[in-house]
Design an enzyme around this catalytic site. Structure first.
Site, PDB file in Angstrom:
ATOM      1  N   PRO A  11       0.799  -1.219   0.000  1.00  0.00           N
ATOM      2  CA  PRO A  11       0.000   0.000   0.000  1.00  0.00           C
ATOM      3  C   PRO A  11       0.834   1.273   0.000  1.00  0.00           C
ATOM      4  CG  PRO A  11      -0.044  -1.044   2.153  1.00  0.00           C
ATOM      5  CD  PRO A  11       0.593  -2.018   1.209  1.00  0.00           C
ATOM      6  N   ASN A  12       0.318   2.231  -0.744  1.00  0.00           N
ATOM      7  CA  ASN A  12       0.873   3.593  -0.841  1.00  0.00           C
ATOM      8  C   ASN A  12       2.159   3.676  -1.657  1.00  0.00           C
ATOM      9  OD1 ASN A  12      -1.139   4.975   0.753  1.00  0.00           O
ATOM     10  ND2 ASN A  12      -0.310   3.851   2.508  1.00  0.00           N
ATOM     11  N   ARG A  19       4.956  11.045  -2.567  1.00  0.00           N
ATOM     12  CA  ARG A  19       4.709  10.729  -1.159  1.00  0.00           C
ATOM     13  C   ARG A  19       5.983  10.975  -0.334  1.00  0.00           C
ATOM     14  NH1 ARG A  19       4.628   4.590   1.235  1.00  0.00           N
ATOM     15  NH2 ARG A  19       3.989   5.151   3.337  1.00  0.00           N
ATOM     16  N   TYR A  24      11.068   8.909   1.051  1.00  0.00           N
ATOM     17  CA  TYR A  24      11.006   7.840   0.041  1.00  0.00           C
ATOM     18  C   TYR A  24      11.654   8.210  -1.298  1.00  0.00           C
ATOM     19  CZ  TYR A  24       7.780   5.799   3.381  1.00  0.00           C
ATOM     20  OH  TYR A  24       7.233   5.269   4.523  1.00  0.00           O
ATOM     21  N   ASN A  75       7.982  -5.529  -0.672  1.00  0.00           N
ATOM     22  CA  ASN A  75       7.897  -4.382   0.218  1.00  0.00           C
ATOM     23  C   ASN A  75       6.421  -4.270   0.547  1.00  0.00           C
ATOM     24  OD1 ASN A  75       7.748  -1.996   1.554  1.00  0.00           O
ATOM     25  ND2 ASN A  75       8.899  -0.790   0.052  1.00  0.00           N
ATOM     26  N   ALA A  78       3.029  -0.613   4.937  1.00  0.00           N
ATOM     27  CA  ALA A  78       2.564  -0.651   6.324  1.00  0.00           C
ATOM     28  C   ALA A  78       2.059  -2.029   6.746  1.00  0.00           C
ATOM     29  CB  ALA A  78       1.461   0.393   6.512  1.00  0.00           C
ATOM     30  N   GLU A  99      12.779  -9.329   1.874  1.00  0.00           N
ATOM     31  CA  GLU A  99      11.992  -8.191   2.352  1.00  0.00           C
ATOM     32  C   GLU A  99      12.767  -6.902   2.083  1.00  0.00           C
ATOM     33  OE1 GLU A  99      11.191  -8.431   6.547  1.00  0.00           O
ATOM     34  OE2 GLU A  99      10.229  -6.452   6.600  1.00  0.00           O
ATOM     35  N   HIS A 101      12.626  -2.539   2.223  1.00  0.00           N
ATOM     36  CA  HIS A 101      12.026  -1.251   2.578  1.00  0.00           C
ATOM     37  C   HIS A 101      12.917  -0.145   2.049  1.00  0.00           C
ATOM     38  CE1 HIS A 101       9.152  -3.245   5.104  1.00  0.00           C
ATOM     39  NE2 HIS A 101      10.154  -3.975   5.561  1.00  0.00           N
ATOM     40  N   ARG A 108      13.086   4.969  12.403  1.00  0.00           N
ATOM     41  CA  ARG A 108      11.807   5.670  12.364  1.00  0.00           C
ATOM     42  C   ARG A 108      10.978   5.316  13.605  1.00  0.00           C
ATOM     43  NH1 ARG A 108       9.214   5.041   6.672  1.00  0.00           N
ATOM     44  NH2 ARG A 108       8.044   6.847   7.459  1.00  0.00           N
TER      45      ARG A 108
END
Ligand code: DQA
Length: 145
Positions: A11-12, A19, A24, A75, A78, A99, A101, A108
């Site tokens: 998502p996103n 964004r 990012y 990825n 969230a 995985e 990111h 964070r």
């Protein structure tokens, strides 16, 4: 026969480029996917990239990858921090999982420090921006070289 690698963006991630660019970066998802395809060509592997904002889509695609793909690079956005369903699907797929990111999730908010995926992943790459996908792809491809 060349390896088939499935790259899943959660998502996103369709909002990349606009964004939170300070977090990012400025590349769009199309830019990122184009770089992935260039790297795939260099490595001689076939890559399919997909994005969804829906947890169910991601679960379905992971289920379909079983027996079809040779590895999954994900990825999960969230959902990384919330989704037992995605982790269960990845476990059931019985494929090597990488995985990724873009940001360093450990620098964070604390809610980003836990991933349901990391314990079942071959490797976790975070903080390298889009290069993280390319590193994951190189590592995944090496297994089939
Ligand atoms: C992310 C990190 C997640 O915490 C966040 O929810 C995202 C993107 C990353 O690529 O850095 O959507 O997975």
């Amino acid at each position: 026969m060349s390896a088939n690698i499935l790259v899943l963006h959660g998502p996103n991630l369709n909002m990349l480029g606009t964004r939170e660019p300070d977090v990012y970066g400025h590349e769009t998802l199309d830019d990122v996917n184009a770089s992935i395809q260039v790297k795939a060509g260099e490595l001689g592997v076939a890559v399919e990239c997909r994005q969804s904002n829906s947890e169910g889509d991601l679960v379905t695609w992971i289920q379909q990858a079983r027996g079809q793909a040779d590895a999954i690079i994900i990825n999960a956005g969230a959902y990384t921090h919330t989704s037992v369903a995605i982790a269960d699907a990845l476990r059931a797929a019985e494929l090597p999982v990488y995985e990724v990111h873009l940001s360093n999730i450990y620098q964070r908010e604390s809610f980003r420090h836990h991933s349901y995926i990391s314990s079942l992943a071959v490797a976790v790459i975070c903080g390298l921006g889009p290069d993280g996908y390319l590193s994951a792809l190189a590592a995944a491809a090496k297994k089939f070289g």
